[in-house]
Enzyme design. Structure first.
Site, PDB file in Angstrom:
ATOM      1  N   ARG A  87       0.424  -1.428  -0.266  1.00 22.67           N
ATOM      2  CA  ARG A  87      -0.105  -0.617  -0.059  1.00 22.67           C
ATOM      3  C   ARG A  87       0.980   1.560  -0.119  1.00 22.67           C
ATOM      4  O   ARG A  87       0.584   2.092   0.000  1.00 22.67           O
ATOM      5  CB  ARG A  87      -1.268  -0.028   1.228  1.00 22.67           C
ATOM      6  N   THR A  93      -4.729   6.952  -2.982  1.00 21.49           N
ATOM      7  CA  THR A  93      -5.386   6.971  -4.056  1.00 21.49           C
ATOM      8  C   THR A  93      -5.627   8.202  -5.274  1.00 21.49           C
ATOM      9  O   THR A  93      -5.714   7.552  -6.419  1.00 21.49           O
ATOM     10  CB  THR A  93      -6.629   7.034  -3.521  1.00 21.49           C
ATOM     11  N   ARG A 104       1.625   5.062  -8.088  1.00 22.24           N
ATOM     12  CA  ARG A 104       0.654   6.119  -8.322  1.00 22.24           C
ATOM     13  C   ARG A 104       0.702   7.795  -8.450  1.00 22.24           C
ATOM     14  O   ARG A 104       0.493   7.912  -9.380  1.00 22.24           O
ATOM     15  CB  ARG A 104      -0.419   6.270  -7.579  1.00 22.24           C
ATOM     16  N   HIS A 120      -3.926  -1.756  -7.628  1.00 20.52           N
ATOM     17  CA  HIS A 120      -4.735  -1.724  -6.804  1.00 20.52           C
ATOM     18  C   HIS A 120      -4.190  -2.540  -6.335  1.00 20.52           C
ATOM     19  O   HIS A 120      -2.992  -3.843  -6.394  1.00 20.52           O
ATOM     20  CB  HIS A 120      -6.031  -2.765  -7.204  1.00 20.52           C
TER      21      HIS A 120
HETATM   22  P1  IDP Z   1      -7.905   2.743  -2.757  1.00 20.87           P
HETATM   23  O1  IDP Z   1      -7.411   1.512  -4.233  1.00 20.87           O
HETATM   24  O2  IDP Z   1      -6.325   3.514  -2.486  1.00 20.87           O
HETATM   25  O3  IDP Z   1      -7.696   1.374  -1.456  1.00 20.87           O
HETATM   26  P2  IDP Z   1     -10.502   2.974  -3.085  1.00 20.87           P
HETATM   27  O4  IDP Z   1     -10.605   4.029  -2.159  1.00 20.87           O
HETATM   28  O5  IDP Z   1     -10.778   1.455  -2.214  1.00 20.87           O
HETATM   29  O6  IDP Z   1      -9.015   2.904  -3.159  1.00 20.87           O
HETATM   30  O7  IDP Z   1     -11.469   3.207  -4.009  1.00 20.87           O
HETATM   31  C1  IDP Z   1     -11.272   2.690  -4.860  1.00 20.87           C
HETATM   32  C2  IDP Z   1     -10.839   2.302  -6.841  1.00 20.87           C
HETATM   33  O8  IDP Z   1     -11.613   3.584  -6.754  1.00 20.87           O
HETATM   34  C3  IDP Z   1      -9.623   3.565  -6.437  1.00 20.87           C
HETATM   35  O9  IDP Z   1      -8.652   2.849  -6.551  1.00 20.87           O
HETATM   36  C4  IDP Z   1      -9.607   4.610  -7.704  1.00 20.87           C
HETATM   37  O10 IDP Z   1      -9.570   3.461  -8.847  1.00 20.87           O
HETATM   38  C5  IDP Z   1     -11.571   4.194  -7.682  1.00 20.87           C
HETATM   39  N1  IDP Z   1     -12.001   5.421  -6.769  1.00 20.87           N
HETATM   40  C6  IDP Z   1     -11.694   6.382  -5.833  1.00 20.87           C
HETATM   41  N2  IDP Z   1     -12.358   6.991  -5.262  1.00 20.87           N
HETATM   42  C7  IDP Z   1     -12.381   7.667  -6.373  1.00 20.87           C
HETATM   43  C8  IDP Z   1     -12.710   9.190  -7.193  1.00 20.87           C
HETATM   44  O11 IDP Z   1     -13.585  10.216  -6.305  1.00 20.87           O
HETATM   45  N3  IDP Z   1     -13.467   9.224  -8.519  1.00 20.87           N
HETATM   46  C9  IDP Z   1     -13.100   8.431  -9.241  1.00 20.87           C
HETATM   47  N4  IDP Z   1     -13.149   7.100  -9.033  1.00 20.87           N
HETATM   48  C10 IDP Z   1     -12.466   6.668  -7.899  1.00 20.87           C
HETATM   49 MG    MG Z   2      -9.443   0.475  -1.489  1.00 20.23          MG
END
Ligand code: IDP
Ligand code: MG
Length: 150
Positions: A87, A93, A104, A120
């Protein structure tokens, strides 16, 4: 620290831009081992399972479209404290907020409100177990001989 397994997905931006190798190299340099890997396309049905916690959120439709726009590489990484360290290597993110030096931060980009964040990574022991089981059967994961660890 325990040896853990975690799931990574190299998302369509990594596949389509040809940065998969560079991302995998970062895990290899860190001393982590790849114990399973395959290419597949994440259909909306699989996305519903993988991203169940996000169903109903405003970005869910664009997330499902993004993750399914090409095949992805799903892989299992093994090593000491692999879940938290992966992570950390992945970074925040939002690629515009991710620190330089993170995957990222270095490879991700945005287009308007769409996020192309390259990787991911499972966020806990429970998600890692659930996500690995979603993509791999036990016989598709390889154990390395202890003596062969460097
Ligand atoms: P993570 O991948 O860092 O764990 P999460 O909040 O679990 O982040 O969200 C899963 C995936 O959803 C993110 O990696 C991204 O691809 C997408 N995502 C999350 N928030 C947004 C947003 O506000 N706009 C567009 N895509 C998002
Ligand atoms: Mg997540």
């Amino acid at each position: 620290m325990a040896v853990e397994r975690t799931l990574i997905i190299l998302k369509p931006d990594a596949v389509l831009r040809g940065t998969m190798g560079e991302v995998i190299t970062r895990f290899e340099r860190k001393g982590y081992r790849l114990v399973g890997a395959k290419l597949l396309r994440i259909t909306p049905e699989i996305a519903d399972k993988h991203y169940a916690e996000h169903i109903g959120k405003p970005f869910f439709g664009s997330l499902v479209a993004f993750i399914g726009m090409s095949p992805v590489l799903v892989a299992v990484i093994e090593g000491e404290d692999a879940i938290a360290v992966t992570r950390k290597l992945a970074g925040a993110t939002n690629p515009l907020k991710a620190e330089p030096g993170t995957i990222r931060g270095d490879f991700g980009f945005t287009k308007g409100s769409d996020i192309y964040n390259t990787i991911h990574a499972s966020d806990s022991l429970e998600s890692a177990a659930r996500e690995i089981a979603l993509y791999f059967s036990p016989d598709e994961l390889c154990s390395y001989d202890e003596e062969a660890h460097l």
